[in-house]
Design a protein around this motif. Structure first.
Motif, PDB file in Angstrom:
ATOM      1  N   ALA A 240      44.033  46.037  36.048  1.00 15.40           N
ATOM      2  CA  ALA A 240      43.943  46.305  37.061  1.00 15.40           C
ATOM      3  C   ALA A 240      42.792  47.020  37.425  1.00 15.40           C
ATOM      4  CB  ALA A 240      45.217  47.259  37.915  1.00 15.40           C
TER       5      ALA A 240
ATOM      6  N   LYS B 236      50.039  37.253  42.356  1.00 15.89           N
ATOM      7  CA  LYS B 236      49.089  37.656  41.535  1.00 15.89           C
ATOM      8  C   LYS B 236      48.260  36.170  40.783  1.00 15.89           C
ATOM      9  CE  LYS B 236      51.086  39.445  37.737  1.00 15.89           C
ATOM     10  NZ  LYS B 236      51.242  40.502  36.817  1.00 15.89           N
TER      11      LYS B 236
ATOM     12  N   SER C 287      46.935  45.761  30.970  1.00 13.07           N
ATOM     13  CA  SER C 287      47.590  45.707  32.425  1.00 13.07           C
ATOM     14  C   SER C 287      46.483  46.650  33.418  1.00 13.07           C
ATOM     15  CB  SER C 287      48.823  46.199  32.769  1.00 13.07           C
ATOM     16  OG  SER C 287      50.000  45.069  31.869  1.00 13.07           O
TER      17      SER C 287
ATOM     18  N   GLY D  42      44.742  43.718  42.005  1.00 14.85           N
ATOM     19  CA  GLY D  42      44.329  45.367  41.453  1.00 14.85           C
ATOM     20  C   GLY D  42      46.146  45.897  42.026  1.00 14.85           C
ATOM     21  N   ASN D  43      46.264  45.687  43.132  1.00 17.32           N
ATOM     22  CA  ASN D  43      47.350  46.520  43.506  1.00 17.32           C
ATOM     23  C   ASN D  43      48.552  45.641  42.769  1.00 17.32           C
ATOM     24  OD1 ASN D  43      46.322  48.072  45.406  1.00 17.32           O
ATOM     25  ND2 ASN D  43      46.742  46.497  47.227  1.00 17.32           N
TER      26      ASN D  43
ATOM     27  N   LEU E 108      49.650  44.874  40.271  1.00 16.86           N
ATOM     28  CA  LEU E 108      48.817  44.687  38.554  1.00 16.86           C
ATOM     29  C   LEU E 108      49.215  46.431  38.730  1.00 16.86           C
ATOM     30  CD1 LEU E 108      45.113  42.567  38.013  1.00 16.86           C
ATOM     31  CD2 LEU E 108      47.228  42.679  36.676  1.00 16.86           C
ATOM     32  N   PHE E 109      48.731  47.317  38.896  1.00 19.87           N
ATOM     33  CA  PHE E 109      48.506  48.507  39.378  1.00 19.87           C
ATOM     34  C   PHE E 109      50.321  49.417  39.455  1.00 19.87           C
ATOM     35  CE2 PHE E 109      47.869  52.913  41.730  1.00 19.87           C
ATOM     36  CZ  PHE E 109      47.879  53.884  40.316  1.00 19.87           C
TER      37      PHE E 109
END
Length: 173
Positions: free
Chosen positions: A102, A56, A98, A77-78, A80-81
């Protein structure tokens, strides 16, 4: 005659200066792209090694350098997801803060002008996958109607099999 020669000399000076500026900008651009590639590679290696925080950090640094690098927003985004998806699959609650981060990253990837030629195409977000992953995020949050709309929009823009599977899953629920 002297005035004409001075005009030609001035014009030539302007052309040489413009060429130097263009060369400097091109070199900066190449250096920027190389730096982005290095940060993206570092993020991928960190993520693969389970070092999500480092991944990140690299992606956020890439976005500071080039906010229009849609791939960096997509990959952020990935990152975080992924833990949110794992929590949802385990029947655990999804962390709203979170999820908001994301969602913001995926939406930033979608907002980038894909016709912008200032960065190579490889640094643009994969639009179909971005729609798909954002829809998956919204789905685990119970926002099925929004997820369906995103999948349908993604199918109109850049259809991929994941979107069809996601849409089928939403419609069968």
């Amino acid at each position: 005659m002297c005035a004409r020669m001075a005009s030609v000399a001035t014009h030539l000076h302007v052309l040489v200066h413009a060429a130097l500026v263009a060369t400097t900008l091109a070199a900066t651009s190449v250096a920027t792209v190389e730096r982005l590639d290095n940060l993206l590679s570092s993020a991928a290696a960190s993520h693969a090694a389970g070092e999500t925080s480092a991944a990140k950090a690299s992606l956020r640094q890439a976005l500071q350098i080039a906010p229009t690098a849609g791939i960096a927003s997509f990959e952020l985004g990935n990152c975080l997801f992924a833990p949110l998806q794992a929590a949802a699959e385990a029947g655990q609650p999804v962390d709203d803060a979170s999820a908001a981060q994301a969602e913001s990253a995926f939406r930033a990837a979608l907002a980038v002008d894909r016709t912008d030629s200032s960065l190579p195409v490889r640094l643009h977000a994969p639009i179909g996958m971005t729609y798909n992953n954002l829809a998956n995020l919204l789905s685990v949050q119970g926002r099925s109607d929004e997820a369906e709309a995103l999948l349908r929009a993604g199918l109109r823009i850049e259809p991929i099999a994941y979107q069809y599977n996601g849409l089928a899953g939403l419609l069968l629920d």
